[in-house]
Design an enzyme around this catalytic site. Sequence first.
Site, PDB file in Angstrom:
ATOM      1  N   ARG A 159      -1.836   5.918  48.241  1.00  0.00           N
ATOM      2  CA  ARG A 159      -1.796   5.888  49.665  1.00  0.00           C
ATOM      3  C   ARG A 159      -2.958   5.717  50.486  1.00  0.00           C
ATOM      4  O   ARG A 159      -3.987   5.911  50.028  1.00  0.00           O
ATOM      5  CB  ARG A 159      -0.621   6.909  49.956  1.00  0.00           C
ATOM      6  CG  ARG A 159      -1.182   8.208  49.483  1.00  0.00           C
ATOM      7  CD  ARG A 159      -1.643   9.495  50.155  1.00  0.00           C
ATOM      8  NE  ARG A 159      -1.995   9.356  51.575  1.00  0.00           N
ATOM      9  CZ  ARG A 159      -3.397   9.455  51.852  1.00  0.00           C
ATOM     10  NH1 ARG A 159      -4.344   9.581  50.717  1.00  0.00           N
ATOM     11  NH2 ARG A 159      -3.678   9.178  53.041  1.00  0.00           N
ATOM     12  N   GLY A 160      -2.702   5.502  51.833  1.00  0.00           N
ATOM     13  CA  GLY A 160      -3.967   5.264  52.531  1.00  0.00           C
ATOM     14  C   GLY A 160      -4.140   3.747  52.726  1.00  0.00           C
ATOM     15  O   GLY A 160      -3.701   3.056  51.849  1.00  0.00           O
ATOM     16  N   ALA A 161      -4.223   3.175  53.925  1.00  0.00           N
ATOM     17  CA  ALA A 161      -4.163   1.827  54.174  1.00  0.00           C
ATOM     18  C   ALA A 161      -5.118   1.116  53.343  1.00  0.00           C
ATOM     19  O   ALA A 161      -4.621   0.024  52.305  1.00  0.00           O
ATOM     20  CB  ALA A 161      -4.467   1.800  55.480  1.00  0.00           C
ATOM     21  N   ARG A 185       5.752  -1.154  51.344  1.00  0.00           N
ATOM     22  CA  ARG A 185       5.619  -0.375  52.594  1.00  0.00           C
ATOM     23  C   ARG A 185       5.335  -1.162  53.737  1.00  0.00           C
ATOM     24  O   ARG A 185       4.710  -2.298  53.451  1.00  0.00           O
ATOM     25  CB  ARG A 185       4.363   0.797  52.560  1.00  0.00           C
ATOM     26  CG  ARG A 185       4.827   1.868  51.390  1.00  0.00           C
ATOM     27  CD  ARG A 185       3.607   2.852  51.422  1.00  0.00           C
ATOM     28  NE  ARG A 185       3.953   3.922  52.520  1.00  0.00           N
ATOM     29  CZ  ARG A 185       3.201   4.911  53.124  1.00  0.00           C
ATOM     30  NH1 ARG A 185       2.059   4.789  52.277  1.00  0.00           N
ATOM     31  NH2 ARG A 185       3.544   5.635  54.111  1.00  0.00           N
ATOM     32  N   GLN A 206      -0.321  15.308  53.487  1.00  0.00           N
ATOM     33  CA  GLN A 206      -1.805  14.733  53.035  1.00  0.00           C
ATOM     34  C   GLN A 206      -2.939  15.571  53.456  1.00  0.00           C
ATOM     35  O   GLN A 206      -3.999  15.478  53.019  1.00  0.00           O
ATOM     36  CB  GLN A 206      -1.714  13.325  53.902  1.00  0.00           C
ATOM     37  CG  GLN A 206      -0.685  12.315  53.116  1.00  0.00           C
ATOM     38  CD  GLN A 206       0.698  12.520  53.839  1.00  0.00           C
ATOM     39  OE1 GLN A 206       0.987  13.345  54.272  1.00  0.00           O
ATOM     40  NE2 GLN A 206       1.366  11.196  53.731  1.00  0.00           N
ATOM     41  N   ASP A 236      -3.610   2.792  60.075  1.00  0.00           N
ATOM     42  CA  ASP A 236      -3.156   1.854  59.419  1.00  0.00           C
ATOM     43  C   ASP A 236      -2.695   0.239  59.885  1.00  0.00           C
ATOM     44  O   ASP A 236      -2.590  -0.409  59.102  1.00  0.00           O
ATOM     45  CB  ASP A 236      -1.754   2.604  59.029  1.00  0.00           C
ATOM     46  CG  ASP A 236      -1.690   3.752  58.189  1.00  0.00           C
ATOM     47  OD1 ASP A 236      -1.939   4.885  58.686  1.00  0.00           O
ATOM     48  OD2 ASP A 236      -1.518   3.468  56.715  1.00  0.00           O
TER      49      ASP A 236
HETATM   50  O1  MRU Z   1       1.479   7.621  54.181  1.00  0.00           O
HETATM   51  P1  MRU Z   1       0.187   7.645  54.094  1.00  0.00           P
HETATM   52  O2  MRU Z   1      -0.381   8.834  53.341  1.00  0.00           O
HETATM   53  O3  MRU Z   1      -0.196   6.227  53.417  1.00  0.00           O
HETATM   54  O4  MRU Z   1      -0.530   7.502  55.495  1.00  0.00           O
HETATM   55  C1  MRU Z   1      -2.024   7.414  55.548  1.00  0.00           C
HETATM   56  C2  MRU Z   1      -2.531   7.630  57.035  1.00  0.00           C
HETATM   57  O5  MRU Z   1      -1.873   7.690  57.972  1.00  0.00           O
HETATM   58  C3  MRU Z   1      -4.216   7.333  56.935  1.00  0.00           C
HETATM   59  O6  MRU Z   1      -4.565   8.044  58.000  1.00  0.00           O
HETATM   60  C4  MRU Z   1      -4.545   5.936  57.057  1.00  0.00           C
HETATM   61  O7  MRU Z   1      -3.821   5.048  56.172  1.00  0.00           O
HETATM   62  C5  MRU Z   1      -6.010   5.815  57.039  1.00  0.00           C
HETATM   63  S1  MRU Z   1      -6.625   5.809  55.661  1.00  0.00           S
HETATM   64  C6  MRU Z   1      -8.372   5.388  55.654  1.00  0.00           C
END
Ligand code: MRU
Length: 355
Positions: free
Chosen positions: A49-51, A93, A201, A242
Amino acid sequence: MIVQAVTWIGGVDGYLELVDQRRLPGEFVKLECRDAEQLHHAIRALAVRGAPAIGVAAAYGVVLGLQRLGEDDTVAEARNELTDTCEYLAGSRPTAVNLFWALDRVKCKVETTSDRVTLGELREAALSEANAIFAEDVDMCRRIGENGQRFIEDGVGVLTHCNAGALAAAGQGTALSVLFEAHRQGKKFHVYADETRPLLQGARLTAWELQQAGIGVTVICDNMAGWLMKQGKVGMVITGADRIAANGDAANKIGTYSLSVLAKKHGIPFYIAAPSSTFDLSIADGSEIPIELRAGEEVVRPCGAELAIAPDGVDVWNPAFDVTDARDITAIITERGVIEGPNAERVAEHLQAGA
Ligand code: MRU
């Protein structure tokens, strides 16, 4: 030591190894994805996870998709498989634009490879583009840290939300990269990590990463942020993103918008750190960013807990992201520099200048 969340093992016949983020901080377990279906599930379930990390993983997912092809398949069949795999992974997603950006990059690279090439060469082209995306992400993360560290003043309290660290990228992350860089330079500061309901998270991942790095961190429940600011403990807020629209509106984990409003009320600067691959210039403003709605079960039984914290059958609303208005963002930090007071003109200028 910075953790590596996404690792490709082997050559074109290899597989993707992920740190299974659902199990942290209790267990550090690796998850092997050997086909596109396994990866789709891993993205959907937030094992990865995380963009930026989702983008990098999906890029390797194209290589996994092309592994389905046998000796007898033609290059034309490979191109069909390419399209199907990209469409399939794009459905995992909806909000993080890095996913679509990375898939498009690998698809374009394979499609523009000459018609006369062999199946093996097409697969090599996909792997080499995925490797390039990985390497660029490592570099972008480092540069974001370098560009942002000047905002960390000695003694400051820093509030962050969700996880924008190495677990969320191929490199050392975005918002946390700024903190890692400042720490490396010997600056003293303290981090407050919002736990980040419903999937935690912040408590599970950000607190773990900062502890590993030896950076002082205090976990707070999301609803404590306003009161913490009121106590004068927060000198700045920094988060990842994201998807950032052309005017600078930025989607990030649900709860980020509330922080931006609170920060404004308390006169606290609010920073977003994100690579240029997180900008979506096809979207004029944040109202067009698709917001993922997730299962109510995640709210009722946090992280799969046996004990329900709300009555059975209750209605739940569970948007995974929200959008912070550009006018409430003090600056966006990218690998190219800093966009102070972001708006459409400044975003365009920043991205053109670095292109
Ligand atoms: O649902 P997630 O855990 O994928 O959400 C992640 C976030 O919102 C992060 O802050 C975002 O992706 C930036 S990661 C460098």
